[in-house]
Design an enzyme around this catalytic site. Structure first.
Site, PDB file in Angstrom:
ATOM      1  CB  CYS A 175      28.149   9.904 -16.075  1.00  0.00           C
ATOM      2  SG  CYS A 175      26.392   9.504 -15.907  1.00  0.00           S
ATOM      3  NE  ARG A 223      29.935   6.432 -15.481  1.00  0.00           N
ATOM      4  CZ  ARG A 223      30.636   6.747 -16.550  1.00  0.00           C
ATOM      5  NH1 ARG A 223      31.949   6.834 -16.456  1.00  0.00           N
ATOM      6  NH2 ARG A 223      30.045   6.994 -17.699  1.00  0.00           N
ATOM      7  CG  ASP A 238      29.885   3.213 -18.100  1.00  0.00           C
ATOM      8  OD1 ASP A 238      29.002   2.832 -17.312  1.00  0.00           O
ATOM      9  OD2 ASP A 238      29.663   3.604 -19.253  1.00  0.00           O
TER      10      ASP A 238
HETATM   11  P1  4NP Z   1      26.445   6.179 -16.955  1.00  0.00           P
HETATM   12  O1  4NP Z   1      26.438   4.716 -17.603  1.00  0.00           O
HETATM   13  O2  4NP Z   1      27.184   7.070 -17.945  1.00  0.00           O
HETATM   14  O3  4NP Z   1      27.199   5.991 -15.694  1.00  0.00           O
HETATM   15  O4  4NP Z   1      25.005   6.570 -16.769  1.00  0.00           O
HETATM   16  C1  4NP Z   1      25.963   4.450 -18.883  1.00  0.00           C
HETATM   17  C2  4NP Z   1      24.627   4.312 -19.098  1.00  0.00           C
HETATM   18  C3  4NP Z   1      24.143   4.020 -20.355  1.00  0.00           C
HETATM   19  C4  4NP Z   1      25.016   3.892 -21.400  1.00  0.00           C
HETATM   20  C5  4NP Z   1      26.375   4.046 -21.190  1.00  0.00           C
HETATM   21  C6  4NP Z   1      26.841   4.326 -19.937  1.00  0.00           C
HETATM   22  N1  4NP Z   1      24.529   3.566 -22.691  1.00  0.00           N
HETATM   23  O5  4NP Z   1      25.343   3.405 -23.600  1.00  0.00           O
HETATM   24  O6  4NP Z   1      23.311   3.505 -22.863  1.00  0.00           O
END
Ligand code: 4NP
Length: 166
Positions: A17, A23, A134
């Protein structure tokens, strides 16, 4: 249909991800649990990473971890890491959580990636393809939705992989 293992008798799956704190860690913990339940953990390896590096070394998002823990999974061992281009050649399957993650992974590839091996996670969702949205900027419902997608898709993946590593 999943692609045949690169190394007979072993199957390596990478889940990717953006941040590797919501995710893909949820998918990682759930898929690894299903693999273990099926008695395949000696043959099937699961890893996860983010395309970004902001959270490297850190734990799972606390909302993701709380939900997994409440549902009986072990979220405590996760540490975020960033995907390496070499993963695209090493793993049997690299599964992107959404279309942006897929695009970013394709951009890392030195040669045109095999679309059977690099694809979206929900290509394997029995309820149909799409993104795993997300949940980071939303509420708890988003995490519950992710868990439901991840649980049914992980089950379908294990069923298919089991036939490939007899
Ligand atoms: P992930 O969610 O891709 O599902 O782990 C996110 C976690 C952090 C960030 C964006 C999406 N961020 O911008 O820090």
């Amino acid at each position: 249909m999943l692609p045949a293992p690169r190394t007979p008798g072993r199957y390596r799956i990478a889940l990717v991800c953006l941040g590797n704190i919501c995710r893909s860690p949820m998918a990682h913990v759930v898929l690894a649990a299903r693999v273990a339940d099926a008695g395949l953990d000696d043959r099937v390896a699961v890893v996860s990473a983010g395309t970004g590096d902001w959270h490297v070394g850190g734990p799972m998002d606390r909302r993701a971890a709380a939900l997994l823990t409440a549902e009986g999974y072990d979220a405590s061992r996760h540490r975020a890491q960033q995907v390496l281009p070499s993963w695209l050649e090493e793993h049997d399957l690299v599964l992107a959580m959404d279309a942006d993650n897929l695009r970013d992974l394709r951009a890392l590839a030195s040669a045109e990636p095999d679309p059977e091996r690099l694809r979206r996670f929900r290509d394997l969702d029995p309820d149909g393809p799409g993104d795993v949205p997300d949940p980071y900027y939303g509420g708890d419902d988003g995490f519950r939705d992710v868990l439901a997608m991840v649980e049914r898709t992980a089950e379908a993946i294990v069923e298919e992989v089991a036939a490939l590593v007899p």
